[in-house]
Design an enzyme around this catalytic site. Sequence first.
Site: not given
Length: 942
Positions: A713, A782
């Site tokens: 992420d 993500d």
Amino acid sequence: MSGRARGRSRGRARNDEPDEPARRPGDSQPTFGENQLTTPRGRGRGAYRNESQPARMPNVEHAASQLQQMRIDNTSNQTRRGNDDVKPHMFSSDDNRPIEQGDGFRETGARPKEWLMAGGRTNPEIYQQQGTRAKFFQGNKGAESRYQEQGNRPRESNYQGNIQQENRQTSVVRKAVGLGSTNIHIIANAFPVECTLTEWILYQYHVDFNPQVDSKKVRCAMIADHKDLLGETRAFDGMKLIIPRRLPQEVTEVYSEMRSDGTRIRITISMTNEIPPVSAESIHIFNIILKRAQRMLGGEQIGKNYYNQNLRKTNTAYRMDIIPGFLAAIQKFEAGNLLLIDVAHKLLQTDSILTQMTNLYHLYKDQHDGDNKFWDRCRKQFIGTIVLTRYNNKTYLIDDIDSDKTPLDTFELRNGEKISYADYYRKQYNITDLDETQPMLISRPKEKDKRVGRTGLIILLPQLCYVTGMTNEIQNDRSAKTSIQTLTRVAPQQRVVSLTEFVQQIQTNKDVQKMMNDWHLRIPTQALEIQAKLLDPEIIKQKDVQLRYDQTKPDWSKDMRSNLLTTAVSLKNWVIIFSRKNRGTVVDFIEALKRVGPPMGINFTQPIVVELPDDRNLSYITGLRQTVESTTQLVLCVLPSSKEDCYNAIKKFCCVDHPVPSQVVLSRTIIKKQNLQSVSTNIAIQLNCKLGGELWVASMPGMTTGLMIVGIDVFHDKKNNKSYAGVVCSLNKECTRYFSTVTPQLSGQELIDGIYVKFAEGLKKYHQVNGHLPGNIVVYRDGVGDGQLDMVMEHEVKQMQGCTVDLYPDVPPKMAVVIVKKRISQRFFSKNHLNYSNPTPGTVVDSALTKSEWMDFFLVSQSVRQGTVSPTHYNVIYNTITSFTADRFQRLTYKLCHLYYNWPGTIRVPAPCQYAHKLAYLVGQNIRKIPHPALSDRLYFL
């Protein structure tokens, strides 16, 4: 729990204490403007307009908020730059910056496998200099063949939306049922879009205005002046004109006049395309028609969505307007063309930025060095915020404040004419009452602006800008936050009523129905029913005890606290630092830890106590320097108040300067004796995680051996123009131990340049722990949207492939890459007769609302106490693990949602993704430096 959900994000010092059950990861959070990543909600009252009355939006005054706001993925996630050409909504010529090129990551940045496996150190900065910002890899095969080879569903024509189907069913049957699951029926917030005409063709024209007209409203009004030529049935988005008949000439010129000053405008309408029923452009047309219908129902466009200004509610205490509306869009899915609808709320401050600046000026004007303090406060408060300009209802991100520029300064239009900002706004928007002494706000163009040649900086007037979303003041005030959430959250039953009412008003309003009939479109009132599946509950074990939980509310906190943890680490050499005024509270807290620890297997010895004379930042850092040694296991600091600078200083010392796991607790958290036992238990559990302990494990039967899970992420700190990517890799078969690392990014850049090096570090650590490299790797990525899938494939997956080729001596491992998307508009509801509720955790949807060309699915993995639950969308963009079917990906994903150690229950995303987010957030928001590698094998960032 995520730092955002725990209140850590809005620039305040936070507790490192465990996430409270009152706020679970994934709990419904309201969407408050464009700068929030949470979900808008609302509900209708069920009142319908008489057809003779003026049309308006459905009443959603008491609606609530859960929908993740849909941002344009290729805008906010990419590097935002601008040149020195400063114009308000008028842009300079193309940016002439050179594009950095590279020949490939294996040739320019790779390291020999012998060097990496032997423990060679890597330098991300050197790696980036050697070409890691290479051009996106361009394969010889197109996206279609690539996706087919990589395990995704084959592409096929699935066009249904423009063909009349008299007996069309709104229930879609899923293709297959996986092992360990049962069939269920759920309702989606989707309605079929049907066409009543079998032979359907439209004509597309490009429209130019000379001189240029910036206001979209004015452009639309000028096109409406020529309805005799163009007809009543038309769709116009400001540039593209769609009509159902062909004009006599390929290029048509007409003229209109500006109502403000009578300027004669030449309008050139040029034929560009014919649109058949199977064209993807038809979706764009449907959405233009949908927007017109929303305007007919009384909606006003603010940003991307439509809101009803007449139903706004004002929070006078915090000077905040709450405006209800709907988020609606037509998209193509496996079930055909569907209208997705959800309730939304826009939060808007009632005071302009100029008014707030004026108040700050009066606050600082009499202080010593007041002018500098004033500008510092303005930049801290407004830079990085999202503002709405009321004259065009558009949103902008504030990147800077120019204190030297005023509305009387001039700039150059595209035609070479010079004009002052004041005259520009008067001429274009008829705004005359401007403060001529106000400074100017600067917003860099978005990627979508750059693609059409708008590369100059956007200049905004503070007098015309209003901040959207929740302010820091509200974020830090629980009572204020709760009062706003009361107006913006809605239960599933109320949500379904609001959505149904919206569709019913489309069908019953005469003007809207006439327009829909002219375009031969129809939207049934019955929402789409989907046959989904419910995964069986997971087996959670702690030591030798199996923890039980209710699948409808997956929470095993009570059972785990009375049993031994899977791996407990005792604290024998630790330090606790606090200010003198909190001495009594800290003494009680230490005794509570000693009581609650042994039942879980954690033994707390007496810590080294450091009592400070005051709570200054320097005092805490001095205390740390004097007491922390190489043998210190952990540092616990008790702060008397929420001080961001003090928290950041402690974390920087413990994560960078002297690597040691650290915990920060606010005194108000441990001051109430009636809650001390529970709070101490949560903190003891969190300390165990930071020391390398394991709380519980989830059974992994049937999963491939030698499996490594990777979570990735990126965090963007807009205020400080910093971005960091967190990479977390599992080190054991139970996926309970992790290696973590961080790489810096260019400001706002989502795609990761240094993923090769970080991927190699994770593989090297796995080899060091297990004695061999993993045979299978599953990556959960993500933070990227649908528009970036190809770029992730060509930029990040290529680096991972090159890394495995370099490190594996014989056959590279099998690998899968799964994109995790939380900001989606899909919602699902369980139906019991006429009652609607949230689906049971473990609900999987892999048909109807999925794409035919993807291997994708939706998973509801958590429960929420208020509002409507938000599913998470997973898309497998790359897969060479032949044993991993769609069912196995779904089961593995659900298992990983049980393994986040900061919450004894399920969360919305797989644990490695949440860990990567927490890591990137800590580095980007608090320490702003790369952590010491000595902490890389511990969950120090929880």
